[in-house]
Motif scaffolding. Sequence first.
Motif, PDB file in Angstrom:
ATOM      1  N   ALA A   1       0.688  -1.216  -0.075  1.00 61.99           N
ATOM      2  CA  ALA A   1      -0.109   0.086  -0.112  1.00 61.99           C
ATOM      3  C   ALA A   1       0.849   1.357   0.037  1.00 61.99           C
ATOM      4  N   VAL A   2       1.966   1.136   0.764  1.00 60.29           N
ATOM      5  CA  VAL A   2       2.607   2.359   0.794  1.00 60.29           C
ATOM      6  C   VAL A   2       3.492   2.844  -0.340  1.00 60.29           C
ATOM      7  N   LEU A   3       4.127   1.497  -0.936  1.00 62.74           N
ATOM      8  CA  LEU A   3       4.702   2.027  -2.458  1.00 62.74           C
ATOM      9  C   LEU A   3       3.615   2.287  -3.478  1.00 62.74           C
ATOM     10  N   GLY A   4       2.370   1.572  -3.438  1.00 67.33           N
ATOM     11  CA  GLY A   4       1.434   1.991  -4.414  1.00 67.33           C
ATOM     12  C   GLY A   4       1.231   3.506  -4.229  1.00 67.33           C
ATOM     13  N   TRP A   5       1.236   4.001  -2.937  1.00 68.63           N
ATOM     14  CA  TRP A   5       0.654   5.034  -2.931  1.00 68.63           C
ATOM     15  C   TRP A   5       1.784   6.189  -3.163  1.00 68.63           C
ATOM     16  N   ALA A   6       2.964   6.106  -2.889  1.00 72.09           N
ATOM     17  CA  ALA A   6       4.118   6.637  -3.327  1.00 72.09           C
ATOM     18  C   ALA A   6       4.175   6.768  -4.745  1.00 72.09           C
ATOM     19  N   ARG A   7       3.990   5.572  -5.699  1.00 71.07           N
ATOM     20  CA  ARG A   7       3.715   5.742  -6.839  1.00 71.07           C
ATOM     21  C   ARG A   7       2.949   6.640  -7.635  1.00 71.07           C
ATOM     22  N   ALA A   8       1.677   6.451  -6.870  1.00 74.45           N
ATOM     23  CA  ALA A   8       0.437   7.494  -7.199  1.00 74.45           C
ATOM     24  C   ALA A   8       0.751   8.857  -7.111  1.00 74.45           C
ATOM     25  N   LEU A   9       1.388   9.109  -5.964  1.00 77.08           N
ATOM     26  CA  LEU A   9       1.755  10.434  -5.694  1.00 77.08           C
ATOM     27  C   LEU A   9       2.824  11.181  -6.795  1.00 77.08           C
ATOM     28  N   GLY A  10       3.703  10.265  -7.218  1.00 77.64           N
ATOM     29  CA  GLY A  10       4.796  10.916  -8.136  1.00 77.64           C
ATOM     30  C   GLY A  10       4.280  10.696  -9.635  1.00 77.64           C
ATOM     31  N   GLU A  11       3.154  10.276  -9.939  1.00 68.18           N
ATOM     32  CA  GLU A  11       2.789  10.106 -11.226  1.00 68.18           C
ATOM     33  C   GLU A  11       2.671  11.256 -12.207  1.00 68.18           C
ATOM     34  N   PHE A  12       3.449  11.191 -13.191  1.00 64.28           N
ATOM     35  CA  PHE A  12       3.251  12.373 -13.986  1.00 64.28           C
ATOM     36  C   PHE A  12       2.713  11.934 -15.418  1.00 64.28           C
ATOM     37  N   GLY A  13       3.739  11.085 -16.302  1.00 64.43           N
ATOM     38  CA  GLY A  13       3.242  11.072 -17.597  1.00 64.43           C
ATOM     39  C   GLY A  13       2.047  10.576 -18.016  1.00 64.43           C
ATOM     40  N   ALA A  14       1.553   9.478 -17.278  1.00 65.98           N
ATOM     41  CA  ALA A  14       0.138   8.879 -17.706  1.00 65.98           C
ATOM     42  C   ALA A  14      -0.901  10.009 -17.263  1.00 65.98           C
ATOM     43  N   THR A  15      -0.655  11.001 -16.250  1.00 64.00           N
ATOM     44  CA  THR A  15      -1.522  11.807 -15.854  1.00 64.00           C
ATOM     45  C   THR A  15      -1.760  13.031 -16.992  1.00 64.00           C
ATOM     46  N   LEU A  16      -0.630  13.306 -17.258  1.00 60.03           N
ATOM     47  CA  LEU A  16      -0.406  14.336 -18.081  1.00 60.03           C
ATOM     48  C   LEU A  16      -1.182  14.316 -19.829  1.00 60.03           C
ATOM     49  N   MET A  17      -1.349  12.791 -20.107  1.00 57.15           N
ATOM     50  CA  MET A  17      -1.761  12.405 -21.164  1.00 57.15           C
ATOM     51  C   MET A  17      -3.262  12.387 -21.134  1.00 57.15           C
ATOM     52  N   VAL A  18      -3.619  11.767 -19.995  1.00 57.63           N
ATOM     53  CA  VAL A  18      -5.004  11.472 -19.564  1.00 57.63           C
ATOM     54  C   VAL A  18      -5.908  12.642 -19.122  1.00 57.63           C
TER      55      VAL A  18
ATOM     56  N   ARG B   1      10.511   1.074   5.831  1.00 58.46           N
ATOM     57  CA  ARG B   1      11.270   0.543   6.609  1.00 58.46           C
ATOM     58  C   ARG B   1      11.004   0.163   8.075  1.00 58.46           C
ATOM     59  N   LEU B   2      10.260   1.173   8.589  1.00 59.94           N
ATOM     60  CA  LEU B   2       9.695   0.844   9.734  1.00 59.94           C
ATOM     61  C   LEU B   2       8.840  -0.275  10.053  1.00 59.94           C
ATOM     62  N   VAL B   3       7.915  -0.646   8.847  1.00 60.37           N
ATOM     63  CA  VAL B   3       7.149  -1.692   8.872  1.00 60.37           C
ATOM     64  C   VAL B   3       7.923  -2.973   8.950  1.00 60.37           C
ATOM     65  N   ASP B   4       8.848  -2.988   7.864  1.00 60.72           N
ATOM     66  CA  ASP B   4       9.901  -4.095   8.064  1.00 60.72           C
ATOM     67  C   ASP B   4      10.628  -4.154   9.127  1.00 60.72           C
ATOM     68  N   ARG B   5      10.951  -3.254  10.032  1.00 57.87           N
ATOM     69  CA  ARG B   5      11.688  -3.833  11.168  1.00 57.87           C
ATOM     70  C   ARG B   5      10.803  -4.084  12.287  1.00 57.87           C
ATOM     71  N   ASP B   6       9.683  -3.422  12.483  1.00 61.36           N
ATOM     72  CA  ASP B   6       8.923  -3.615  13.722  1.00 61.36           C
ATOM     73  C   ASP B   6       7.817  -4.857  13.629  1.00 61.36           C
ATOM     74  N   THR B   7       7.361  -5.341  12.492  1.00 65.79           N
ATOM     75  CA  THR B   7       6.396  -6.213  12.456  1.00 65.79           C
ATOM     76  C   THR B   7       6.649  -7.671  12.486  1.00 65.79           C
ATOM     77  N   PRO B   8       7.898  -8.119  12.157  1.00 69.73           N
ATOM     78  CA  PRO B   8       7.982  -9.658  11.972  1.00 69.73           C
ATOM     79  C   PRO B   8       7.667 -10.361  13.388  1.00 69.73           C
ATOM     80  N   LYS B   9       7.765  -9.923  14.425  1.00 65.91           N
ATOM     81  CA  LYS B   9       7.396 -10.337  15.558  1.00 65.91           C
ATOM     82  C   LYS B   9       5.908 -10.692  15.833  1.00 65.91           C
ATOM     83  N   GLU B  10       5.163  -9.728  15.467  1.00 72.17           N
ATOM     84  CA  GLU B  10       3.823  -9.517  15.382  1.00 72.17           C
ATOM     85  C   GLU B  10       2.997 -10.671  14.502  1.00 72.17           C
ATOM     86  N   VAL B  11       3.697 -10.660  13.336  1.00 70.67           N
ATOM     87  CA  VAL B  11       3.314 -11.811  12.203  1.00 70.67           C
ATOM     88  C   VAL B  11       3.399 -13.233  12.761  1.00 70.67           C
ATOM     89  N   GLU B  12       4.873 -13.337  13.510  1.00 63.89           N
ATOM     90  CA  GLU B  12       5.004 -14.478  14.177  1.00 63.89           C
ATOM     91  C   GLU B  12       4.087 -15.045  15.009  1.00 63.89           C
TER      92      GLU B  12
END
Length: 269
Positions: free
Chosen positions: A189-206, A252-263
């Motif tokens: 979700a975070v990566l998808g949101w970051a990609r949406a925030l930075g989108e330019f080329g497709a937005t310009l055309m559409v 980064r924080l998600v990767d560092r802090d959640t393994p114990k919870e998932v386990e």
Amino acid sequence: MNWLGLLFALPLVLMALVIIGVVGALMSYLSPGDLQSALLSEETLFAVGMSLQTSLLSLALALLLAVPAAHCLARQAFPGKAMVETLLDLPMVTPPLVAGVGLLFLLGYQSPVGAALAAAGINLLFSPAGIVLAQTYVAASIIVRTARAAFASVDQDYARMAWTLGLSPGWAFLLVEIPMAARGLVTAAVLGWARALGEFGATLMVAGATRMYTETLPMAVYLNIASGETGLAVACALILLGLAFLLLLATRLVDRDTPKEVEYVGRGA
């Protein structure tokens, strides 16, 4: 650190210095007073609001489409699966401008899809709805890829055990598989949101580049550079960089802090 480690550290230091130099050059372009004025200008605030509104809506739509698709790819075997996976990865490697041209032709009035939408009174092109469409298109592909890996890392036996205890497949998906894959899904979700925030080329055309109407932060950078308003462009660029940094830090924080919870969830299941 041995000599090989020192040798390999040189490219790391060089890359870090170049990135710091780019950010520093942007920050030093304006005086503090000019930067504050640019950040608080009506156009900048509009672009921030438009970017946040459209990217969050795009994220919701992308998650709605991508999470079930990712689960299907992770759990089901069907003919042509490799072809489908490759097809879904295509938006990640297609230049955004090319993706925008394709969406423009797909939704144009001369295409069957565009004609049907026009007959129904739906206009997606050159409007904020076009921004959402373009952002969803590019974000969904990233979310599918990351969420698929998250579901694949969860042993399906946990869901089967939940079925034997009386949960339906749907509830097992929501109460067992989703929590156990939570770390990967949050990252998706975070990566998808970051990609949406930075989108330019497709937005310009559409959606086009119209000030105070379809002006997201990347569009504001483009419009103001083109018109010589460099201060506004730099302000919007710094906001984009700041948001991107915070989102990447969150992963980064998600990767560092959640393994114990998932386990723990895994053991409880």
